[in-house]
Design a protein around this motif. Structure first.
Motif, PDB file in Angstrom:
ATOM      1  N   ILE A 113      80.994  -1.448  62.511  1.00 55.78           N
ATOM      2  CA  ILE A 113      81.105  -0.028  62.194  1.00 55.78           C
ATOM      3  C   ILE A 113      79.450   0.362  61.967  1.00 55.78           C
ATOM      4  O   ILE A 113      78.984   1.221  62.278  1.00 55.78           O
ATOM      5  CB  ILE A 113      81.947   0.152  60.956  1.00 55.78           C
ATOM      6  CG1 ILE A 113      83.217  -0.042  61.351  1.00 55.78           C
ATOM      7  CG2 ILE A 113      81.750   1.601  60.572  1.00 55.78           C
ATOM      8  CD1 ILE A 113      84.397   0.241  60.156  1.00 55.78           C
ATOM      9  N   HIS A 114      78.558  -0.591  61.030  1.00 57.03           N
ATOM     10  CA  HIS A 114      77.298  -0.263  60.859  1.00 57.03           C
ATOM     11  C   HIS A 114      76.485  -0.041  61.954  1.00 57.03           C
ATOM     12  O   HIS A 114      75.533   0.532  62.188  1.00 57.03           O
ATOM     13  CB  HIS A 114      76.833  -1.219  59.744  1.00 57.03           C
ATOM     14  CG  HIS A 114      77.420  -0.725  58.402  1.00 57.03           C
ATOM     15  ND1 HIS A 114      77.486  -1.552  57.366  1.00 57.03           N
ATOM     16  CD2 HIS A 114      78.158   0.324  57.849  1.00 57.03           C
ATOM     17  CE1 HIS A 114      78.139  -1.005  56.255  1.00 57.03           C
ATOM     18  NE2 HIS A 114      78.874  -0.053  56.532  1.00 57.03           N
ATOM     19  N   CYS A 122      73.742   2.934  66.409  1.00 59.09           N
ATOM     20  CA  CYS A 122      73.658   3.241  67.666  1.00 59.09           C
ATOM     21  C   CYS A 122      73.436   4.714  67.882  1.00 59.09           C
ATOM     22  O   CYS A 122      72.909   5.307  68.873  1.00 59.09           O
ATOM     23  CB  CYS A 122      74.827   2.564  68.635  1.00 59.09           C
ATOM     24  SG  CYS A 122      74.879   0.868  68.792  1.00 59.09           S
ATOM     25  N   PHE A 123      74.502   5.415  67.191  1.00 62.09           N
ATOM     26  CA  PHE A 123      74.547   7.045  67.263  1.00 62.09           C
ATOM     27  C   PHE A 123      73.081   7.308  66.795  1.00 62.09           C
ATOM     28  O   PHE A 123      72.445   8.256  67.181  1.00 62.09           O
ATOM     29  CB  PHE A 123      75.583   7.433  66.291  1.00 62.09           C
ATOM     30  CG  PHE A 123      77.023   7.481  67.190  1.00 62.09           C
ATOM     31  CD1 PHE A 123      77.271   8.587  67.742  1.00 62.09           C
ATOM     32  CD2 PHE A 123      77.892   6.493  67.053  1.00 62.09           C
ATOM     33  CE1 PHE A 123      78.505   8.660  68.392  1.00 62.09           C
ATOM     34  CE2 PHE A 123      79.020   6.476  67.460  1.00 62.09           C
ATOM     35  CZ  PHE A 123      79.493   7.700  68.422  1.00 62.09           C
ATOM     36  N   ILE A 124      72.751   6.912  65.593  1.00 59.94           N
ATOM     37  CA  ILE A 124      71.370   7.437  65.153  1.00 59.94           C
ATOM     38  C   ILE A 124      70.179   7.178  65.949  1.00 59.94           C
ATOM     39  O   ILE A 124      69.387   8.033  66.132  1.00 59.94           O
ATOM     40  CB  ILE A 124      71.096   6.718  63.813  1.00 59.94           C
ATOM     41  CG1 ILE A 124      72.319   6.891  62.644  1.00 59.94           C
ATOM     42  CG2 ILE A 124      69.956   7.003  63.014  1.00 59.94           C
ATOM     43  CD1 ILE A 124      72.302   6.148  61.472  1.00 59.94           C
ATOM     44  N   ASP A 125      70.094   5.839  66.637  1.00 57.56           N
ATOM     45  CA  ASP A 125      69.099   5.602  67.667  1.00 57.56           C
ATOM     46  C   ASP A 125      68.949   6.662  68.767  1.00 57.56           C
ATOM     47  O   ASP A 125      68.083   7.036  69.106  1.00 57.56           O
ATOM     48  CB  ASP A 125      69.236   4.324  68.081  1.00 57.56           C
ATOM     49  CG  ASP A 125      68.740   3.231  66.856  1.00 57.56           C
ATOM     50  OD1 ASP A 125      67.957   3.692  65.975  1.00 57.56           O
ATOM     51  OD2 ASP A 125      69.102   2.071  67.070  1.00 57.56           O
ATOM     52  N   ALA A 126      70.411   6.936  69.336  1.00 59.47           N
ATOM     53  CA  ALA A 126      70.564   7.903  70.381  1.00 59.47           C
ATOM     54  C   ALA A 126      70.246   9.271  69.837  1.00 59.47           C
ATOM     55  O   ALA A 126      69.248   9.947  70.831  1.00 59.47           O
ATOM     56  CB  ALA A 126      72.086   7.825  70.767  1.00 59.47           C
ATOM     57  N   ALA A 127      70.310   9.496  68.849  1.00 53.98           N
ATOM     58  CA  ALA A 127      69.782  10.937  68.435  1.00 53.98           C
ATOM     59  C   ALA A 127      68.112  11.084  68.035  1.00 53.98           C
ATOM     60  O   ALA A 127      67.693  12.013  68.523  1.00 53.98           O
ATOM     61  CB  ALA A 127      70.272  11.181  66.992  1.00 53.98           C
ATOM     62  N   LYS A 128      67.725   9.977  67.875  1.00 55.34           N
ATOM     63  CA  LYS A 128      66.074   9.960  67.761  1.00 55.34           C
ATOM     64  C   LYS A 128      65.627   9.924  69.049  1.00 55.34           C
ATOM     65  O   LYS A 128      64.443  10.553  69.424  1.00 55.34           O
ATOM     66  CB  LYS A 128      65.739   8.526  67.135  1.00 55.34           C
ATOM     67  CG  LYS A 128      65.857   8.616  65.453  1.00 55.34           C
ATOM     68  CD  LYS A 128      65.398   7.175  65.081  1.00 55.34           C
ATOM     69  CE  LYS A 128      65.805   6.045  65.392  1.00 55.34           C
ATOM     70  NZ  LYS A 128      65.292   4.946  64.522  1.00 55.34           N
ATOM     71  N   MET A 184      82.744   6.952  58.423  1.00 56.38           N
ATOM     72  CA  MET A 184      81.971   6.888  59.522  1.00 56.38           C
ATOM     73  C   MET A 184      81.288   8.001  59.909  1.00 56.38           C
ATOM     74  O   MET A 184      79.812   7.702  60.138  1.00 56.38           O
ATOM     75  CB  MET A 184      82.493   5.975  60.470  1.00 56.38           C
ATOM     76  CG  MET A 184      81.960   5.352  61.637  1.00 56.38           C
ATOM     77  SD  MET A 184      82.831   4.445  62.756  1.00 56.38           S
ATOM     78  CE  MET A 184      81.808   3.934  63.834  1.00 56.38           C
ATOM     79  N   THR A 185      81.715   8.980  60.541  1.00 59.18           N
ATOM     80  CA  THR A 185      81.159  10.008  60.747  1.00 59.18           C
ATOM     81  C   THR A 185      80.000  10.668  59.793  1.00 59.18           C
ATOM     82  O   THR A 185      78.847  10.887  60.209  1.00 59.18           O
ATOM     83  CB  THR A 185      82.112  11.207  61.266  1.00 59.18           C
ATOM     84  OG1 THR A 185      83.024  10.519  62.081  1.00 59.18           O
ATOM     85  CG2 THR A 185      81.569  12.502  61.821  1.00 59.18           C
TER      86      THR A 185
END
Length: 364
Positions: A136-137, A142-148, A193-194
């Motif tokens: 999960i972490h 992965c979401f955070i890196d994509a946002a960057k 998670m969100t």
């Protein structure tokens, strides 16, 4: 001026009007996960024709969570430049460009090790195992890196896809989430998670980087009233952690009667009354200028369009000029047609193309 043309100032985002192009999968990327000229043309056409904010089709944040063979990727730096090009195209029309980030969960393709909120059997004799907390972490990162990456590309924010039974949606919805750890049980845990992704994006990209959510306003579970209370909590919490806007869709939009419009407006109005300070948008069954104006005049901040813009990318411009209702009849063939006729999503466009081909053949 129509009420839908009025500008809107969100916390960190200025919108020139109230019209959002809701995320719809375009089927236009190549198999390497890169936008094609057809995809860029689609975004520019929307920007020219009255849409104030474009949310992209869902973009893959993890190679193990890819939903479609022609899905746009954003799980590595090599994919960043395409978002810069798309953002620059629509910014020329003062339009906001917001990539939607997604992980398919057990709906992933090309993956024999499918994961879900909990272990469960899937269709076609497949099986998904339960995600570990460590996994999960990892997906959160992965979401955070994509946002960057999309921030570096000059995009105006991101939307997290927490609807339509993809992974984040499955954590939120009690129909799918039967975990007994800190990610299951109460809505506080199911939203965890969100929330951790939102907080991680804010930490990595700055508190002023806009984060939007797309969530189902309903569930196929039996406890509809309980789910409504869950959404009240989610909206309060989303506001507290800095979410810019919540776009509501539904779990059953594809099964709505073809004559139905504004499927989810009553539920969303009820939520808006209970959480008035959280900006909202509605998608589902918007088929005319009257529909768009009804949503916004009722107090919902924005109105989102999906299939109507697949059928007519210039629908908003035509509607404002007195063009009447959308030609879209909610047949939902746009979900299957591209597999038979690549590059074509709408049955009406396919019929025009078929007539053109027949005429050309007759003249040759």
């Amino acid at each position: 001026m129509s009420i839908i043309e009025k500008p809107l100032q969100l916390q960190h985002l200025s919108l020139k009007n109230r019209i959002i192009r809701s995320a719809v999968h375009s089927f236009l990327a190549d198999t390497d996960g890169c936008m094609t000229d057809a995809e860029y043309d689609m975004y520019e056409t929307l920007a020219k024709n009255g849409v104030g904010t474009i949310i992209t089709g869902h973009c893959c944040v993890d190679p193990l969570g890819r939903a479609n063979p022609e899905q746009v990727n954003i799980y590595a730096d090599v994919f960043t430049a395409q978002f810069r090009r798309a953002a620059e195209l629509v910014h020329a029309y003062d339009v906001r460009f917001i990539p939607q980030l997604n992980h398919a969960g057990p709906r992933a393709i090309d993956n024999d090790d499918l994961v879900d909120v909990v272990a469960r059997p899937l269709k076609k004799e497949r099986h998904a195992r339960e995600l570990t907390v460590e996994e999960i972490h990892h997906i959160e990162e992965c979401f955070i890196d994509a946002a960057k990456r999309v921030k570096d590309a000059g995009c105006d924010g991101v939307q997290l896809h927490a609807a339509h039974s993809y992974l984040l949606s499955r954590f939120i919805d009690p129909l799918f989430n039967q975990r007994t750890d800190e990610y299951g049980g109460s809505i506080e845990n199911r939203f965890r998670m969100t929330e951790e992704i939102v907080r991680g994006i804010k930490a990595a990209c700055g508190e002023d980087f806009p984060v939007l959510l797309k969530v189902n306003v309903d569930t196929k579970a039996d406890d509809a009233e309980g789910y409504h209370e869950d959404m009240v909590y989610l909206l309060h919490r989303a506001k507290e952690i800095g979410v810019e806007l919540v776009e509501f869709s539904g779990a059953d939009f594809i099964n709505q009667p073809k004559t139905a419009t504004l499927y989810y407006l009553p539920q969303i109005l009820r939520l808006k009354k209970e959480v008035p300070d959280m900006p909202l948008s509605l998608v589902g069954g918007v088929r005319s200028l009257e529909d768009m104006e009804k949503v916004v005049s009722s107090g919902i901040d924005c109105v989102s369009l999906g299939r109507a813009l697949i059928a007519e990318p210039d629908f908003v411009k035509k509607a404002l000029a007195g063009g009447g209702k959308s030609i879209c009849v909610s047949c939902s063939r746009c979900f299957v047609l591209p597999h038979m006729h690549p590059g074509i999503r709408c049955i009406w466009i396919w019929k025009k193309e078929r007539a053109r081909q027949k005429k050309a053949a007759a003249q040759s």
